[in-house]
Design an enzyme around this catalytic site. Structure first.
Site, PDB file in Angstrom:
ATOM      1  N   ASP A  44       0.073  16.763 -18.057  1.00  0.00           N
ATOM      2  CA  ASP A  44      -0.624  15.744 -18.833  1.00  0.00           C
ATOM      3  C   ASP A  44      -2.114  16.061 -18.732  1.00  0.00           C
ATOM      4  O   ASP A  44      -2.747  15.809 -17.707  1.00  0.00           O
ATOM      5  CB  ASP A  44      -0.296  14.357 -18.252  1.00  0.00           C
ATOM      6  CG  ASP A  44      -1.039  13.230 -18.961  1.00  0.00           C
ATOM      7  OD1 ASP A  44      -2.072  13.509 -19.611  1.00  0.00           O
ATOM      8  OD2 ASP A  44      -0.618  12.069 -18.835  1.00  0.00           O
TER       9      ASP A  44
ATOM     10  N   LYS B 209      -7.144  11.889 -25.707  1.00  0.00           N
ATOM     11  CA  LYS B 209      -8.522  11.413 -25.508  1.00  0.00           C
ATOM     12  C   LYS B 209      -9.628  12.145 -26.277  1.00  0.00           C
ATOM     13  O   LYS B 209     -10.078  11.673 -27.304  1.00  0.00           O
ATOM     14  CB  LYS B 209      -8.817  11.367 -24.011  1.00  0.00           C
ATOM     15  CG  LYS B 209      -8.068  10.204 -23.343  1.00  0.00           C
ATOM     16  CD  LYS B 209      -8.649   9.826 -22.003  1.00  0.00           C
ATOM     17  CE  LYS B 209      -8.185   8.453 -21.557  1.00  0.00           C
ATOM     18  NZ  LYS B 209      -6.866   8.413 -20.915  1.00  0.00           N
TER      19      LYS B 209
ATOM     20  N   PHE C 245      -1.016   8.491 -13.947  1.00  0.00           N
ATOM     21  CA  PHE C 245      -1.085   7.573 -15.083  1.00  0.00           C
ATOM     22  C   PHE C 245      -0.699   8.332 -16.344  1.00  0.00           C
ATOM     23  O   PHE C 245      -1.284   9.371 -16.644  1.00  0.00           O
ATOM     24  CB  PHE C 245      -2.487   6.964 -15.252  1.00  0.00           C
ATOM     25  CG  PHE C 245      -2.535   6.000 -16.409  1.00  0.00           C
ATOM     26  CD1 PHE C 245      -2.056   4.700 -16.269  1.00  0.00           C
ATOM     27  CD2 PHE C 245      -3.002   6.402 -17.654  1.00  0.00           C
ATOM     28  CE1 PHE C 245      -2.059   3.813 -17.343  1.00  0.00           C
ATOM     29  CE2 PHE C 245      -3.001   5.521 -18.731  1.00  0.00           C
ATOM     30  CZ  PHE C 245      -2.532   4.225 -18.580  1.00  0.00           C
TER      31      PHE C 245
HETATM   32  C1  LIG Z   1      -5.553   7.823 -21.028  1.00  0.00           C
HETATM   33  C2  LIG Z   1      -4.412   8.585 -20.480  1.00  0.00           C
HETATM   34  C3  LIG Z   1      -3.115   8.454 -21.011  1.00  0.00           C
HETATM   35  C4  LIG Z   1      -2.779   7.447 -22.080  1.00  0.00           C
HETATM   36  O1  LIG Z   1      -3.429   7.676 -23.280  1.00  0.00           O
HETATM   37  P1  LIG Z   1      -3.444   6.513 -24.411  1.00  0.00           P
HETATM   38  O2  LIG Z   1      -4.128   7.175 -25.557  1.00  0.00           O
HETATM   39  O3  LIG Z   1      -4.191   5.357 -23.850  1.00  0.00           O
HETATM   40  O4  LIG Z   1      -2.035   6.176 -24.716  1.00  0.00           O
HETATM   41  C5  LIG Z   1      -2.126   9.244 -20.492  1.00  0.00           C
HETATM   42  N1  LIG Z   1      -2.375  10.120 -19.505  1.00  0.00           N
HETATM   43  C6  LIG Z   1      -3.603  10.291 -18.973  1.00  0.00           C
HETATM   44  C7  LIG Z   1      -3.811  11.293 -17.882  1.00  0.00           C
HETATM   45  C8  LIG Z   1      -4.661   9.515 -19.427  1.00  0.00           C
HETATM   46  O5  LIG Z   1      -5.857   9.645 -18.861  1.00  0.00           O
END
Ligand SMILES: *Cc1c(COP(=O)(O)O)cnc(C)c1O
Length: 402
Positions: A223, A252, A138
């Protein structure tokens, strides 16, 4: 207005993009939240791994209000001190040499994708713009990041998506060998998949990914939007593995609830960004960067990483205790305070029953309960949840088991 009225009003005026629980939260402190009926909840969601230092953290609130009384915003046409200080703090504690600030996880990944492609463009390798990403990953909901996300459901109805993403199984090095071609510029992965069901990269796999990227001249992007800022018991999850990326994204927990994202990169990679390459109006404003700096300082001052390791290990042994007692628990996994418990039955009824009992948890990939509490959660609070789950899983085995 009563509780129901707020929920009814939301149903009339908000875009219907979220499946929400019927709770209206009003205040919080540490790992406890209070709704507008006065009912208290212990929080094992932390705004999806965001409020790592707890709700209404007074140090962050003080840093925020101190800066807010001096300066909100001037634009990145100029310099401000908190932005530079925050970047220096991140650079000093990571593999990276440079930082680009933005406002969310998706934006951080957008920056990473653009930077990776630009590197090869600048070298005249105009055919190297494809990115290999992982199944069940994700990376966000903007066009580039949903195109990079290995879950069909986020793309459905929005095609055509951005071109250039290839997907392979996570933790399968042979699949990655097949996936990287002469057109690949980068590999993008989460060291621990969050939305994918709390799945850790195998150490051997990550080492092999690094080697493969080195051999093929491919940029490796982590990420760490969910895993970063102490979640796994290290500031960044990659530190557990000793395998560094070339680019890393954060968001986050960096602002403990304030919107901030960051893309970090090594010097040689970041050189492809020059004035005019990329920008964000709100990226790294004094207010959010001052707050994020306080987040990072508190993590060090209060040894949050050591505490997270200890509490995480304790929590995991307690989840394993549940696994021994309940046949519907198939697997307990994760690291630090990013833990998952896979069930043989859908997790949604368990999540609802926990909410009823005053515990917030969530579920990913339908069958995996995910526990990502504020890192300051206590053993007593963990024990409270375990007791609650013990009862609920007993009931679930009778009622919902296949
Ligand atoms: C939450 C998340 C995102 C997206 O972040 P947003 O601030 O909602 O755009 C991307 N990658 C990972 C692994 C996430 O947990």
């Amino acid at each position: 207005m009563t509780d129901t009225n707020w929920i009814d009003a939301a149903g009339r005026v908000l875009a219907d993009t979220y499946k929400r629980f019927p709770v209206v939260f009003e205040s919080g402190r540490g790992a406890t939240l209070t709704d507008n009926q006065g009912k208290q909840y212990t929080d094992f969601v932390a705004g999806i791994a965001v409020c790592n230092l707890g709700h209404a953290n007074s140090g962050v609130a003080a840093a925020l209000s101190h800066q807010a009384e001096r300066l909100f915003h001037v634009s990145n046409l100029f310099y401000t001190m908190p932005q530079v200080e925050l970047a220096r703090h991140l650079v000093d504690r990571s593999f990276a040499d440079r930082v680009f600030f933005c406002n969310s996880g998706a934006e951080a990944n957008e920056a990473a994708i653009k930077l990776a492609r630009k590197n090869f463009f600048d070298r005249g390798q105009h055919n190297r713009w494809r990115i290999v990403a992982m199944d069940l990953s994700f990376h966000g909901r903007t066009y580039a990041t949903l195109s990079a996300t290995g879950q069909k459901r986020v793309r459905e109805g929005f095609e055509p998506i951005l071109e250039g993403f290839d997907f392979v199984d996570f933790n399968d090095i042979d699949a990655l060998k097949q996936g990287i071609t002469e057109n690949t510029c980068a590999v993008l992965l989460e060291p621990v998949q969050g939305e994918g069901g709390v799945v850790c990269a195998d150490p051997d796999y990550l080492r092999a990914v690094r080697k493969l990227c080195d051999e093929t001249g491919t940029i490796l992007i982590y990420d760490e939007i969910q895993t970063g800022i102490g979640r796994t018991g290290r500031l960044f999850a990659y530190e557990h593995y000793g395998v560094e990326p070339d680019i890393m994204t954060l968001a986050k927990a960096l602002g403990n609830g304030l919107p901030i994202g960051a893309m970090l990169a090594r010097e040689d990679i970041c050189r492809a960004f020059t004035p005019g390459s990329h920008a964000s109006t709100f990226g790294g404003t004094p207010v959010v960067t001052a707050a994020a700096l306080e987040v990072l300082r508190q993590i060090e001052r209060n040894d949050i990483l050591g505490y997270t390791c200890k509490t995480g290990e304790y929590f995991k042994t307690r989840l394993q205790w549940l696994k021994e007692r309940h046949d519907i628990v198939e697997d307990v996994r994760g690291i630090g305070l990013m833990l998952g418990m896979r069930l043989s039955v859908p997790g949604a009824p368990v999540v609802s029953a926990c909410l009823e009992s005053g515990y917030l948890i969530n579920c990913t990939q339908e069958y995996t309960l995910r526990f990502i509490p504020p890192l300051i959660i206590t053993r007593e609070q963990v024990d409270g949840l375990i007791g609650c789950l013990d009862e609920i899983l007993g009931d679930a085995a009778g009622g919902v088991a296949k």
